[in-house]
Design a protein around this motif. Sequence first.
Motif, PDB file in Angstrom:
ATOM      1  N   CYS A  13      48.713  30.333  41.399  1.00 25.02           N
ATOM      2  CA  CYS A  13      49.772  29.329  41.477  1.00 25.02           C
ATOM      3  C   CYS A  13      50.092  28.749  40.106  1.00 25.02           C
ATOM      4  O   CYS A  13      51.258  28.672  39.705  1.00 25.02           O
ATOM      5  N   MET A  14      49.054  28.348  39.378  1.00 22.62           N
ATOM      6  CA  MET A  14      49.266  27.720  38.072  1.00 22.62           C
ATOM      7  C   MET A  14      49.949  28.660  37.079  1.00 22.62           C
ATOM      8  O   MET A  14      50.866  28.246  36.356  1.00 22.62           O
ATOM      9  N   ALA A  15      49.528  29.906  37.028  1.00 21.46           N
ATOM     10  CA  ALA A  15      50.135  30.861  36.087  1.00 21.46           C
ATOM     11  C   ALA A  15      51.611  31.056  36.395  1.00 21.46           C
ATOM     12  O   ALA A  15      52.455  31.064  35.486  1.00 21.46           O
ATOM     13  N   ASN A  16      51.947  31.194  37.665  1.00 14.72           N
ATOM     14  CA  ASN A  16      53.346  31.366  38.049  1.00 14.72           C
ATOM     15  C   ASN A  16      54.155  30.115  37.772  1.00 14.72           C
ATOM     16  O   ASN A  16      55.303  30.186  37.329  1.00 14.72           O
ATOM     17  N   ALA A  30      57.064  36.261  35.758  1.00 15.26           N
ATOM     18  CA  ALA A  30      55.988  35.889  36.683  1.00 15.26           C
ATOM     19  C   ALA A  30      56.095  36.685  37.978  1.00 15.26           C
ATOM     20  O   ALA A  30      55.097  37.198  38.487  1.00 15.26           O
ATOM     21  N   ARG A  31      57.287  36.812  38.488  1.00 11.14           N
ATOM     22  CA  ARG A  31      57.494  37.557  39.739  1.00 11.14           C
ATOM     23  C   ARG A  31      57.113  39.022  39.564  1.00 11.14           C
ATOM     24  O   ARG A  31      56.397  39.596  40.392  1.00 11.14           O
ATOM     25  N   PHE A  32      57.582  39.641  38.506  1.00 11.35           N
ATOM     26  CA  PHE A  32      57.329  41.063  38.253  1.00 11.35           C
ATOM     27  C   PHE A  32      55.840  41.326  38.026  1.00 11.35           C
ATOM     28  O   PHE A  32      55.250  42.218  38.643  1.00 11.35           O
ATOM     29  N   ILE A  33      55.225  40.547  37.159  1.00  8.18           N
ATOM     30  CA  ILE A  33      53.809  40.752  36.830  1.00  8.18           C
ATOM     31  C   ILE A  33      52.926  40.458  38.039  1.00  8.18           C
ATOM     32  O   ILE A  33      51.986  41.208  38.335  1.00  8.18           O
ATOM     33  N   SER A  34      53.223  39.388  38.752  1.00  8.54           N
ATOM     34  CA  SER A  34      52.401  39.021  39.904  1.00  8.54           C
ATOM     35  C   SER A  34      52.459  40.077  40.996  1.00  8.54           C
ATOM     36  O   SER A  34      51.438  40.429  41.589  1.00  8.54           O
ATOM     37  N   GLU A  35      53.639  40.590  41.276  1.00  2.28           N
ATOM     38  CA  GLU A  35      53.745  41.616  42.314  1.00  2.28           C
ATOM     39  C   GLU A  35      53.063  42.903  41.864  1.00  2.28           C
ATOM     40  O   GLU A  35      52.379  43.559  42.657  1.00  2.28           O
ATOM     41  N   GLY A  36      53.205  43.243  40.600  1.00  3.44           N
ATOM     42  CA  GLY A  36      52.505  44.421  40.071  1.00  3.44           C
ATOM     43  C   GLY A  36      51.000  44.285  40.233  1.00  3.44           C
ATOM     44  O   GLY A  36      50.313  45.243  40.608  1.00  3.44           O
ATOM     45  N   GLY A  62      53.806  28.629  43.178  1.00  4.72           N
ATOM     46  CA  GLY A  62      53.847  28.334  41.748  1.00  4.72           C
ATOM     47  C   GLY A  62      55.224  28.523  41.142  1.00  4.72           C
ATOM     48  O   GLY A  62      55.636  27.756  40.268  1.00  4.72           O
ATOM     49  N   ARG A  63      55.950  29.517  41.621  1.00  4.59           N
ATOM     50  CA  ARG A  63      57.284  29.784  41.048  1.00  4.59           C
ATOM     51  C   ARG A  63      58.309  28.720  41.405  1.00  4.59           C
ATOM     52  O   ARG A  63      59.431  28.744  40.918  1.00  4.59           O
ATOM     53  N   GLN A  64      57.921  27.741  42.220  1.00  2.17           N
ATOM     54  CA  GLN A  64      58.804  26.594  42.458  1.00  2.17           C
ATOM     55  C   GLN A  64      58.918  25.739  41.205  1.00  2.17           C
ATOM     56  O   GLN A  64      59.868  24.986  41.043  1.00  2.17           O
ATOM     57  N   GLY A  65      57.921  25.868  40.318  1.00  2.00           N
ATOM     58  CA  GLY A  65      57.943  25.141  39.053  1.00  2.00           C
ATOM     59  C   GLY A  65      57.727  23.656  39.227  1.00  2.00           C
ATOM     60  O   GLY A  65      57.173  23.202  40.217  1.00  2.00           O
ATOM     61  N   LYS A  70      50.951  19.075  40.638  1.00  2.00           N
ATOM     62  CA  LYS A  70      51.392  18.687  41.977  1.00  2.00           C
ATOM     63  C   LYS A  70      51.777  19.913  42.802  1.00  2.00           C
ATOM     64  O   LYS A  70      51.429  20.003  43.981  1.00  2.00           O
ATOM     65  N   THR A  71      52.505  20.827  42.191  1.00  2.00           N
ATOM     66  CA  THR A  71      52.954  22.025  42.896  1.00  2.00           C
ATOM     67  C   THR A  71      51.779  22.816  43.448  1.00  2.00           C
ATOM     68  O   THR A  71      51.827  23.329  44.562  1.00  2.00           O
ATOM     69  N   CYS A  72      50.705  22.922  42.678  1.00  2.00           N
ATOM     70  CA  CYS A  72      49.553  23.760  43.045  1.00  2.00           C
ATOM     71  C   CYS A  72      48.390  22.975  43.618  1.00  2.00           C
ATOM     72  O   CYS A  72      47.307  23.548  43.847  1.00  2.00           O
ATOM     73  N   ALA A  73      48.591  21.688  43.879  1.00  2.00           N
ATOM     74  CA  ALA A  73      47.488  20.821  44.318  1.00  2.00           C
ATOM     75  C   ALA A  73      46.797  21.335  45.574  1.00  2.00           C
ATOM     76  O   ALA A  73      45.572  21.226  45.701  1.00  2.00           O
ATOM     77  N   LYS A  74      47.538  21.922  46.497  1.00  2.00           N
ATOM     78  CA  LYS A  74      46.907  22.358  47.743  1.00  2.00           C
ATOM     79  C   LYS A  74      45.941  23.519  47.540  1.00  2.00           C
ATOM     80  O   LYS A  74      45.118  23.792  48.393  1.00  2.00           O
ATOM     81  N   TYR A  75      46.036  24.196  46.400  1.00  2.00           N
ATOM     82  CA  TYR A  75      45.136  25.308  46.096  1.00  2.00           C
ATOM     83  C   TYR A  75      43.947  24.896  45.230  1.00  2.00           C
ATOM     84  O   TYR A  75      43.060  25.694  45.014  1.00  2.00           O
TER      85      TYR A  75
END
Length: 83
Positions: A13-16, A30-36, A62-65, A70-75
């Motif tokens: 999440c944080m990296a994205n 982020a989308r391309f690398i993460s899916e790869g 994470g890609r919500q930015g 806060k975005t990644c807090a649940k993880y």
Amino acid sequence: MDLNSGQDKYFHCMANCQASNRGDGGWNAARFISEGREIVDHYIKRDSIEDCNEDRRANETGRQGGDCQKTCAKYRPGGTFPY
């Protein structure tokens, strides 16, 4: 979810999130690398499809930015220090 699994999703999440905060190019990278990575994890490393899909959900979150803490807090598992 064990601690290592939780840390894994948090860092996905944080990296994205951090990449997405750099603009459209960061979001696309982020989308391309993460899916790869998930394709390699599933077909080469033999991670389960369930684990790969959980990683994908963390990546998408994470890609919500925005504010990545806060975005990644649940993880964020207990005891993991933020960047």
